[in-house]
Structure formats: structure tokens, C-alpha cells
Write an enzyme that holds these catalytic residues in place. Structure first.
Site, PDB file in Angstrom:
ATOM      1  CE  LYS A 161      37.536 -29.267  19.613  1.00 12.37           C
ATOM      2  NZ  LYS A 161      38.306 -28.012  19.717  1.00 12.37           N
ATOM      3  CB  CYS A 167      41.574 -34.174   7.017  1.00 13.45           C
ATOM      4  SG  CYS A 167      41.282 -35.814   7.689  1.00 13.45           S
ATOM      5  CG  MET A 168      44.780 -36.983   8.040  1.00 12.50           C
ATOM      6  SD  MET A 168      45.784 -35.543   8.482  1.00 12.50           S
ATOM      7  CE  MET A 168      47.429 -36.185   8.295  1.00 12.50           C
ATOM      8  CG  MET A 218      42.800 -29.378   7.943  1.00 16.45           C
ATOM      9  SD  MET A 218      42.809 -30.961   7.102  1.00 16.45           S
ATOM     10  CE  MET A 218      44.061 -31.831   8.050  1.00 16.45           C
ATOM     11  N   GLY A 276      43.529 -34.463  12.272  1.00 19.51           N
ATOM     12  CA  GLY A 276      42.344 -33.794  12.771  1.00 19.51           C
ATOM     13  C   GLY A 276      41.281 -34.703  13.336  1.00 19.51           C
ATOM     14  CD  GLN A 277      38.087 -37.522  10.481  1.00 18.39           C
ATOM     15  OE1 GLN A 277      36.965 -37.932  10.723  1.00 18.39           O
ATOM     16  NE2 GLN A 277      38.664 -37.729   9.308  1.00 18.39           N
TER      17      GLN A 277
END
EC number: 1.9.6.1
Length: 831
Positions: free
Chosen positions: A85, A181-182, A375, A412-413
Site C-alpha cells: 500500500k 479500533c483502539m 483488532m 490501525g490508523q
């Protein structure tokens, strides 16, 4: 400026000298790939736009466009590597359907909820938007307005949003998609250590003797960190890797101890390991006695469903799910003693020998252990418990806060840490781990923000799932979504999310760079600038804050989220949004716009536009006449300096590849809480968890409790959702990169081949995935990267043509309010 050959030689010489001296290397001092042609390209540093790893990239621009990127060889995180990516970053901004003008639903020339989207000017868009916000505030008050933000906001965008919502509109109905997510990781950090975010750093990958992955497919989701882990494993024979998951994936290829467990039963495994450590006499009693306290958690706490749901009505501990009662080591030991090897194996379905092998990694006093999770742990109806339980293992053995001994929550971000958590864009948080319910914290924020005393609201706002429910029920009527695709990402979207967005009482605004499912359900769509089309800052998973300059212009009328927030604030005066009692007590604020109060307040606007680097544009500084990014950052940094969250001066970050906070006297911190590494630990203290008043971390005793929904005779499969290597989140960027689209063009349902055959299905068969909430159509995949056990299926969620979140359950952790996307019951039928 363009690099000449002379510039290049000088820069590389400077890089070599600086690296030899162990000094930060400037953005210019970079090897340039591509030969002579590349010398006509202008290169600048930036963090990657995708996950929370925080890889450094060099961005090449020419003629006002990003034309190339490559891994930053001087970035400590990735050392010149990119994942697939990251390799295609230069293409994410140039999809053919970029949004370039505001779009408003209109009928007969005016706004209409059932109208068609039509282009409008920014003035018209903000006029309608402000009128709707004022209507709702006047009719229902601050609790009827809300905002859903993002772990992809830059630091100053999230900070500006928090100021606008909390101080401007006096509403705490602000939450980020990082709730999905967190939140469980953040909540457990706070409850265990009194401070958020990991105490370790990525340097632990080069020091650990064992790596244990709990619900984390690092090989696909964090491939650059996986490369560091792989290098450590393959170059040191004694190093071991254990991977725990509900199905076999690519990370299993490296596992010495591969463990496939029944969904949700990781809790039993964790308690067994704690019991094993205690029963075999491997507790580090000196560490435990000096540095920990014990507590018991509330049990039978429910599943975060609507209050009238039968599971909520039956939950005896739901009223105070986060309660912790002090206890002692003996009581904790008695609780975990119930989780014998035999019981853990029976509950989890894992071979006893594998469980014992795993437990020994933690119990061995001579083996340094790095636990890694994401996750699989956090998207869990007992995600906070799971996080607590892994901390228990590190605390019982003293394997924490030193090189190689590290419980490490991956993100994840790109700025789930730096913005959602550190800035505090959750419904209950303020910057630097402060909370809205604490009157001292609110007073401190009012002082820094130069607000009247008592202005900030003291109530906890609606979390992500609750926001959708309140939109559905007509309790939130004005709603602004920025930098996320909630209609694709939220759980149970058919029953909860979509009805709220199309509720005729509600006005929904979506700011995005591309058309999305969420945008199609909105009333107003605002075109957003992306990544290096604006000046930005992210904070990654190892507490590293990383800046970048604006490198190109956004297309058409697209504007940054920061500009949108600040410009929109000009449409409101304090008389329209603040109560009379506040204005009577502080009459100097009467008649001022929210822009004047929040952004032209003598603090945010104190740095002139001339401070912007003359080699780079800054759209916001040009329009507002001051340097808002610098002013917002320095105001925000005041919350953390001297309180364990110290950030370096703004200008420093543009010169380095990021720094890990706390940054004290110019030095970053790699390991927190440990003397010799952390400046907040005094000489002679050794180790102190200074987030807690007594300097002690909490070891929490909690049991195994089952998921909210399990397979039965009708719905016989577990459904697990997640991501794949090629795509990121909802695919709104990666699906517009031709190479990534071709590599994985659409979602599939991964299934065990015997499960398929027993139903008369084959690889490629079209099937319906059906739950009690909804269904989708997709095709079966019985081979490839994800190899499922019997009774479990996996469907990734990147594909907007297959909205798997029509199927998922909106159960969430009752403590963190994070959604469980990993466990619900479905049936699979042929089409």
C-alpha cells in the site's frame, strides 16, 4: 526547490555524518532513487497515509502533482521499506472521482432531505449547514448535535474539532472512528497504568526473545513491523514466535507455536497462563510487591446492546461494568487457579501441549517477551479485560518497561494515537489523558483555551455506536462526519446506522475526498483535501509524533478539514450558542464569533503566516493570515508539558523523522516508567508507574465470559471480519489504485473446504451470508491466504458492493464501548 547534483552530494554527505554521530537527519539529506530523472523531482518527507505503524516516506512532486514516493531510508520505523500500500501512495489522491465542490441535496433550488445532490458554493453550503445547526441547538440544545471524527485527522484537525464541539457548541458528542479500533486498548492502559499508550517502542523488536501475537495478523496488517520481527526470528535461533488466532493466516507461517482457538476463548487462555506462572513459582514477587496492586473486576457486565435487549436486562453487573474492587495476591491467585490446563484446553479447543508451550514463554524468567495485539483483542465484547489480562502476565513476571519486555498494542490508523487518544477526541476525553468529568481538568482546559469558567460541559458524550442509535431515535439531529466511512464501517448498519442518516429530523454532513457509502446517505457532502495537500502531523503506535509540509494543492474547491472547522466557526456568535448565565458572568465574550474565541484568541493566532516555510505553501495560513497549525499545536502541547506528555517545539518536528514523547530537554523517551530511560523516573526509583498516584500498576482479576452471540442450529457459523493486505479500511483510497484493485478486486467469504463440500458448494460459488440482522451476497474462497477451521468464516469489509456490516452485531465492550466485529453467528446458503 529542485535538487541539483551538487545539492544531492552535499545532502548525502550531511546524512552520512549525522548518522555516524547518531543525530537526526534532515529531510533533504536523503538518497534519491531513480537516477538523473529523479533530480528534477522535488523530494520531501512525510509519514505514510495508511496504518498506525508510522512509516516514513519520501514524497516526490513535479508540476504541482505527487509523481512518486519511496521509503525513507533515514526513518527509524521502516528504514526505507514500504508495504504494497505504501508503495502506491503517489496514486491515492488521483482517483477519477475526486470530490471537488460541495454537494447539497436540493429540490426546486433549495435544500430538501429527499432532493438530489447538486453543486453549491462553500458559502451556500455553510449557510445551510449553520442554519441547521442553529435550529437544532435552539430547539433541543447541545446534546442534539454530534460529530464523528477519525484516527486519520491530523493532530491539529482533531484538536480544532474538539474545541469547536466542546467549547463552541458545548457538546461532548464527539467521538472518533478509533472507538471501533483502539478504545479497549486505551481504556485498559488508563485503568492499569493511569496513562494511555505503550510504555515500549519498536526498538523492542530487536531485543525480545519471544513474540506473542494475540489476534493480530501482522504479516498483512503491519507488514513493515512484521519484517523487523521476522528478521529477529530468523537471525537468532533462540527467538520464538507464538501466534494466536481464530483461523490460520499468513502470520502463522513464521509461528513456532501456532494456536487456533474458539472465538472469544482467549480470556480462558490468558487466565491459564497467569495460573501457570503462579503455580510453577515463577512470579517475580519482588517486582509485584513493589510495583503492583491487585483488584477484582465487576462480572456479568452485559454486552453494550440497547438497554431493552434481553442480554442487557439479564446482566447483573451492567450498571457499573467498570467497577474494580481492591483485593490481594491470594484472591487473584484463587480466581485464576480455576483455569487449569485441562479447563483452558476444553474451553478453547487448543491442544494442551501448545498451551503449556505458550505459557512457558511468559514464565521463563530468562526470556524477554513482546506481546503484540490489535483488532482480535480490541474488537471484543471483553476487550478491556483481554488487555488487562495480558498486562497481568507482564506484571506478574516483571517483564515490562525495558528493552525486549513489552506489552505492545498496535494501532490501525495513522493518528489513532496522536489525535484520537493524545488530543482526546473521544466523547469523554480532553488532551493529555484528561477527562471531561473531572472539574480540575475542565478548569485547566478553560484556562488554556481562554474560556469563561464553567463553560465546558461535564457530561460524557455519546460513543460511536450510541451516536448511531441516537440518530436513529431522533435524539441527535445535527451530525458532522469527517475522515471516515461510517456507513460502511459501523456494525448492524441496516437496522441502526442507515435509518439514522435518513431520519427526516436529522441533517447529516460528510467531509471526504471521494464519494463513499456514507456520503451517499448524507444531506451535504464537503470535498476534503488529502494527505500532503495540507500541512499535517500524525502520532504513531510508539508515541512518535511526525510532521509534514503541504506539498501540492488540493483539486478544485477541496479544502482541508482544519479549514472547514475554522471557517465554519465564523458562522456562530457566542450569543447564539452559549447560555445567558455564562455571558452574564463574562460579558467580554458577548457578540464574538466562535472563530474569534477559539482560533483568533491570542494563542492560536500568535504565529504570523510569515513563519511558514517559504519553500512550501500553506493554504490555511494564506487564508486566515496566521499560522494556524503552529498555533494550535503549541496551545495543545501546553496540556502535556510537565505532565508526562511533553512534546518538542513545533519547528523541531519539521526537521526530524518524528520524536517519541515525552520529549524533555530535546531528548525523546523510548521506554517509559523505567529509570535511565524516562526522565520522569527519579534516580533511585528504578521503576515507577507514575500515572497512578501511588506509582503502582493494577493486576486485575476477571473471568472468562462467553460472547454475546454464538452459533446455533440455525446460524451455524462464526463470522469474523477484518482486512486484507492490499486494502485499507473501507477501500475508499486503495480501491482507486489500479494495481491494488486488480490484486484483490472484491471481497470473498473464506470457508473450510469441507464445510463447503458438505453444503454442495465449491470455490467460487455465489452464496448468501445471513445473520439475524441482514445479509450479503458474495463468493466462496476455500484456498489461499486465510485457511479457516470448521465452523468459522471470514469476510473482509473493504468492499462497498458487499457491505458485510449489514450482518454484524452492534454488541460492544461495556467498559470501552468498542464494537465486537469478530464474533457473530451466521448461516451460509447457496444463491
Amino acid at each position: 526547490m529542485t535538487l541539483t547534483r551538487r545539492d544531492l552530494i552535499k545532502a548525502q554527505a550531511a546524512a552520512t555524518a549525522a548518522a555516524a554521530a547518531g543525530l537526526p537527519v534532515s529531510a533533504l539529506a536523503q538518497p534519491v532513487t531513480g537516477g538523473a530523472e529523479a533530480l528534477r523531482i522535488r523530494w520531501s518527507k512525510a509519514p505514510c497515509r495508511f496504518c498506525g505503524t508510522g512509516c516514513g516516506v519520501m514524497v516526490g512532486t513535479r508540476d504541482g502533482q505527487v509523481v512518486a514516493t519511496h521509503g525513507d531510508t533515514q526513518a527509524e520505523v521502516n528504514r526505507g521499506l514500504n508495504c504494497v500500500k505504501g508503495y502506491f501512495l503517489s496514486k491515492i489522491m488521483y482517483g477519477e472521482d475526486r470530490l471537488t465542490t460541495p454537494l447539497l441535496r436540493m429540490k426546486d433550488g433549495v435544500y430538501h432531505k429527499e432532493g438530489e445532490f447538486a453543486p453549491v458554493s462553500w458559502d451556500e453550503a455553510f449557510d445551510v449547514m449553520a442554519a441547521q445547526a442553529k435550529r437544532v441547538l435552539k430547539e433541543k440544545g447541545p446534546k442534539a448535535v454530534g460529530m464523528f471524527g477519525s484516527g486519520q485527522w491530523t493532530i491539529w484537525e482533531g484538536y480544532a474539532a474538539s474545541k469547536l464541539m466542546r467549547a463552541g457548541f458545548r457538546s461532548n458528542n464527539l467521538d472518533p472512528n478509533a472507538r471501533h479500533c483502539m478504545a479497549s486498548a486505551a481504556t485498559a492502559f488508563m485503568r492499569t497504568f493511569g496513562m494511555d499508550e505503550p510504555m515500549g517502542c519498536y526498538d523492542d523488536f530487536e531485543a525480545a526473545d519471544a513474540f506473542v501475537l494475540w489476534g493480530s495478523n501482522m504479516a498483512e496488517m503491519h507488514p513493515i513491523l512484521w519484517s523487523r520481527l521476522t528478521d529477529r526470528r530468523l537471525s537468532h535461533e533462540h527467538v520464538r514466535v507464538a501466534v494466536l488466532s481464530t483461523f490460520t493466516h499468513r502470520s502463522m507461517d513464521l509461528a513456532d507455536t501456532p494456536i487456533i482457538f474458539r472465538p472469544g476463548t482467549d480470556l480462558a487462555i490468558l487466565n491459564y497462563i497467569a495460573h501457570h506462572i503462579i503455580s510453577t513459582g515463577r512470579v517475580n514477587r519482588d517486582f509485584v510487591d513493589r510495583h503492583t496492586n491487585f483488584a477484582l473486576g465487576a462480572t456479568d457486565i452485559g454486552y453494550g446492546l440497547r438497554p431493552e435487549h434481553q442480554l442487557q436486562l439479564a446482566a447483573k453487573g451492567a450498571a457499573d461494568a467498570g467497577a474494580m474492587t481492591p483485593t490481594d495476591f491470594e484472591t487473584f491467585a484463587a480466581l485464576v487457579s480455576e483455569y487449569t490446563l485441562e479447563k483452558a484446553a476444553e474451553i478453547s479447543g487448543v491442544e494442551p501441549a501448545l498451551l503449556e508451550e505458550l505459557a512457558e514463554l511468559y514464565a521463563d524468567p530468562d526470556r524477554k517477551v513482546m506481546s503484540l495485539w490489535t483488532m482480535g483483542f480490541n474488537q471484543h465484547v471483553r476487550g478491556v479485560w483481554a488487555n488487562h489480562m495480558v498486562y497481568n502476565l507482564h506484571l506478574l513476571t516483571g517483564k515490562i518497561s525495558e528493552p525486549g519486555n513489552s506489552p505492545f498494542s498496535l494501532t490501525g490508523q495513522p493518528s489513532a494515537c496522536g489525535t484520537a487518544r493524545e488530543v482526546g477526541t473521544f466523547a469523554h476525553r480532553l488532551p493529555a489523558d484528561m477527562v471531561v468529568t473531572n472539574p480540575e481538568h475542565r478548569a485547566h482546559a478553560e484556562e488554556i483555551w481562554k474560556l469563561p469558567a464553567g463553560l465546558l460541559p461535564d457530561w460524557v458524550g455519546a460513543h460511536a455506536v450510541e451516536q448511531d442509535r441516537k440518530l436513529h431515535d431522533g435524539e441527535i439531529n445535527f451530525y458532522w462526519v469527517q475522515v471516515n466511512n461510517n456507513m460502511q464501517a459501523a456494525p448492524n448498519i441496516d437496522q441502526e446506522t442507515y435509518p439514522g442518516y435518513r431520519n427526516p429530523e436529522n441533517f447529516i454532513v460528510v467531509s471526504d475526498a471521494y464519494p463513499t457509502v456514507t456520503g451517499r446517505c448524507a444531506d451535504l457532502v464537503l470535498p476534503a483535501a488529502m494527505w500532503v495537500e495540507k500541512e499535517g502531523a500524525y502520532g504513531n503506535a510508539e508515541r512518535r509524533t511526525h510532521f509534514w509540509h503541504q506539498l501540492v494543492e488540493a483539486p478544485g474547491e477541496a479544502r482541508s478539514d482544519l479549514w472547514q472547522l475554522m471557517e465554519f466557526s465564523k458562522r456562530f456568535t457566542t450569543d447564539e450558542v452559549w447560555p445567558e448565565e455564562i455571558l452574564s458572568a463574562a460579558p467580554a465574550y458577548r457578540g464574538k464569533t466562535l472563530f474569534e474565541v477559539l482560533f483568533a484568541n491570542g494563542s492560536v493566532d500568535r504565529f504570523p503566516a510569515s513563519d511558514v516555510n517559504p519553500d512550501h505553501a500553506n493554504h490555511e495560513a494564506a487564508l486566515f493570515g496566521f499560522y494556524p497549525q503552529k498555533g494550535l499545536f503549541e496551545e495543545y502541547a501546553a496540556f502535556g508539558r510537565g505532565h508526562g506528555h511533553d512534546l518538542a517545539p513545533f519547528d523541531t518536528y519539521h526537521e526530524v523523522r518524528g520524536l517519541r514523547w515525552p520529549v524533555v530537554e530535546g531528548e525523546e523517551t523510548r521506554w517509559r516508567y523505567r529509570e535511565g530511560f524516562d526522565p520522569y523516573v527519579k534516580p533511585g526509583e528504578g521503576l515507577r508507574f507514575y500515572g497512578k498516584p501511588d506509582g503502582r500498576a493494577v493486576i486485575l482479576g476477571v473471568p472468562y465470559e462467553p460472547p454475546a452471540e454464538s452459533p446455533d442450529e440455525e446460524f451455524g457459523f462464526w463470522l469474523v471480519t477484518g482486512r486484507v493486505l492490499e486494502h485499507w479500511h473501507s477501500g475508499s483510497m486503495t480501491l482507486r489504485v489500479p494495481e491494488l484493485y486488480k490484486a484483490f478486486p472484491g471481497a470473498v467469504c473464506f470457508m473450510h473446504p469441507e464445510d463447503a463440500r458438505s453444503r454442495g458448494l465449491n470455490r467460487g460459488s455465489e452464496v448468501r451470508v445471513i445473520s439475524r440482522r441482514g445479509e450479503i451476497r458474495t463468493r466462496l474462497e476455500t484456498r489461499g491466504r486465510n485457511r479457516m477451521p470448521r465452523g468459522v468464516v471470514f469476510v473482509p469489509w473493504f468492499d462497498a458492493s458487499q457491505l458485510i456490516n449489514k450482518v454484524t452485531l452492534d454488541a460492544n465492550d461495556p467498559i470501552s464501548r468498542q464494537t465486537d466485529f469478530k464474533k457473530c453467528a451466521v448461516k451460509i446458503e447457496a444463491v
